[in-house]
Every structure is written in C-alpha cells, then in structure tokens.
Design a protein around this motif. Structure first.
Motif: not given
Length: 381
Positions: A51-66
């Motif tokens: 899965l390429d990290i891009n501006a569209q999905n980074i929000q869901g991937l940056s929610g914190g460690f836990q």
C-alpha cells in the motif's frame, strides 16, 4: 610474445568470464529485494499486499501508537478494602470496672498465649483462615473475610455485652496479605500492601523505578482480563491516568517495551527501541543516521507490518494479515508524511537498494582486478 603479455591476456579472458557471469546470474549479493521486485510481488496471488502512503490515506495511518485507552474501567472511586484470607489480625478486649469476665489475674507472658490483666484481654495474632474465620474466646468463630475491622469489633462487642460489663473491643490489622498488588520489575516480584488512604498508580514508582529512567518507563496494569499501558512520565501530567489501584492488580514495569528493526540501505541496520509515546517514520530514519547516499533508493522506503488493523486494511482486504507500506521520499509531500506515519511494535523498516548499486559493486570488483594488472604491465614496460 613475452610471458607478462601472456599473463595479461589470461587475466583479460578471466575478466570476460566474470562479466558474463555477472550479467547472466545473481553474481553480486544484495541486502534485500529491490523496489521494483517488491512492487511486482503484489501481483502474485496470496502475496503480501503493498500500500502506497499518500495524502489520501495518511490520515488513517497517523492515529498514534495505540488507541486512546478506555478509562471507564480504571476511573473508579477509592477501593473500600475488606479483610480476606491470609490477613493477620490482633484482637484486644476489656471491660469497665468492676470487671466481671476479665477480672482474673492470669497473665500470659508469650505472644502466642492469651494475656489477661486488669480487665484487659489481649489475644495472640491470628491468621484469617482459608474459610474466612478467626476464633475469639467467649465468642467462638467470627467471620472476617469481606468485612472491615469495625464490623468485626461490633460483632465481638455484641456477643460480649451479654456476659461482660460494658466491653470494648479493638481489632488491629498486623499484616496485610489480602489487599495487595503484585509488581513485576527486573525479573523480580514485589508485593505492595494497599491501605485505607488509597494507593494510586504513581505510588508504585518509588519502589521500582530509578528517577533517571522515568522517561523510558511504562507501567502495564492488569486487572481481571483487562490491561492498560501508562507512560510513567504521564502520571504527573494527566490526573486521569493516575487511577486508584485495586486488590489483585498486577503492575509490570517495562523499559522501552517496543522495538522496530531497520534493514537494507540505511546507514545503520539495527533495532530501535521506543516507548508508549510512539515512534514516527521520520524519527526512525533519523535514529539510524538516515538513508545511505550511495546505496539507498529513496523511492523504495518500506514498512513491513505483521498485522494490519481494520482501518489500515480497508483498502486491501487484509485484516489481521501482514501488509507492506511504501513511501516515495522523492515526492514533495513526503517529508510531511514521514512525520505523521506512526510505526508499531515489531515493524520492519526496510530501505531498498538503488538500481545502480549492483553496478557500483561490480565496477569496484573490476577495478580491484584491473588495477594490479595495469600496474604490472606498466612495470614490465
């Protein structure tokens, strides 16, 4: 033809064979798959999705460690401690003069005997039995488990009031074995008794943590089948996290409990520890001295994760399965994304080799072969 010329031709022939082998087989070792090889692999059925990290999905991937812990279970009032099996209790009883029941002058000298003096009866220390009882003279078996010291005093006083002159009773907890928590730290187990004042999570720290290690310490609290991890340095800043401890809780002291592995064309292949505050991709790259200028392909920075969450896997239908994230650092917005992408425990950060790396290795080998030959030829001439 001179002997040196013949040797030179033989070396050139060998060199030709080396070149042919290098061009037709995996002659040169690499540190791992290239960017293109990993991308091609996702087209193979049952392979790990990329899965390429891009501006569209980074929000869901940056929610914190836990995920933010649910404090509903932990935010409870101070526990109302009750006696239990294994507690050690000492009972003292006396009556107002004229003493009817305790007026005799038999005095016990040892702590294991009953001492009667001046209308006062001091009982030896007793352990609450596994059935939950203690034994009191003139009263009999008195239930102790699930009750407070005041309840026991009232029960004994009620029985004695029928045969003694205005009896008074004091029950004292000598050893608190039931209302305690277990602390596991540095391979050893400690017991911390709880008191009526109420012990909070921060009260554990003086027993087990060096003040110099506070920033790298986490406390894993288990209660029943529930667990929560709290950073020690957060206890003084966030009152909600500094909750009351309850009997039976287990607190495990962890030092930098999480790690990632960094492999490939970085300047340091190593394991990077981190705590509950999390670790971003930017921090991980910085901790390993960045990408290698001569080897790394900035278009092929990968994160291998063994378990994708529901949010992460929504695009690739891989819930609970391994997943690979790719980031192209040559893109203008890449620096913003590495600051937001949060790594998780046991992630692997892999930097692929640039396409010209093998060629550089090969040319260095050629140079090591031809340089001595050229020098030999120059000398012979």
């Amino acid at each position: 033809m001179t002997q040196s010329t013949s040797k030179f031709k033989v070396l050139i022939l060998c060199l030709g064979l080396v070149i042919q082998t290098a061009c037709t087989s995996a002659f040169l070792p690499g540190s791992g798959p290239s960017n293109s090889e990993i991308i091609k692999s996702q087209s193979i059925p049952d392979n790990i999705p990329v899965l390429d990290i891009n501006a569209q999905n980074i929000q869901g991937l940056s929610g914190g460690f836990q995920n933010a812990p649910d404090l509903g279970l932990w935010q409870r009032a101070k526990p109302n401690l009750k006696l239990g099996a294994g507690d050690v209790i000492q009972i003292s009883m006396w009556e107002a003069p004229p003493a009817v029941l305790f007026g005799s002058a038999g005095v016990g000298s040892s702590s294991d005997s009953i001492g009667i003096s001046g209308g006062i009866l001091n009982l030896p220390e007793q352990i609450v039995s596994s059935q939950g009882y203690i034994v009191v003279p003139f009263v009999g078996k008195v239930r102790a488990t699930g009750r407070s010291l005041t309840d026991i005093e009232d029960t004994i006083r009620g029985h004695l009031s029928k045969i003694a002159n205005k009896p008074q009773v004091i029950a004292r907890l000598v050893q608190n074995n039931h209302n305690s928590i277990s602390i596991i730290s540095d391979g050893r187990s400690l017991t911390l008794p709880l008191t009526p004042k109420g012990e909070r999570l921060i009260d554990v720290l003086p027993n087990v943590v060096d003040i110099k290690k506070i920033k790298s310490t986490s406390l894993l609290v288990s209660r029943g089948g529930n667990r929560i991890t709290v950073r020690a340095s957060d206890l003084s800043r966030q009152d909600l996290l500094n909750f009351y401890l309850y009997p039976g809780d287990t607190v495990r002291v962890l030092q930098d409990p999480y790690t990632i592995s960094v492999l490939g064309a970085s300047n340091a292949n190593t394991t990077v520890p981190f705590g509950d505050e999390g670790l971003t991709l930017a921090e991980a790259i910085a901790k390993t001295a960045g990408l290698n200028d001569y080897r790394a392909d900035p278009k092929g920075v990968f994160v291998f994760r063994k378990n994708a969450s529901i949010d992460e896997a929504s695009s690739v239908q891989a819930v609970g399965q391994p997943i690979i994230y790719r980031l192209d650092l040559t893109k203008p917005d890449a620096m913003a994304m590495v600051q937001r992408f949060t790594l998780k425990d046991k992630d692997i950060l892999y930097v692929s080799n640039a396409s010209g790396t093998e060629l550089q290795k090969f040319l260095s080998i050629i140079g090591s072969i031809t340089s001595p030959v050229a020098n030999t030829k120059a000398v012979t001439q």
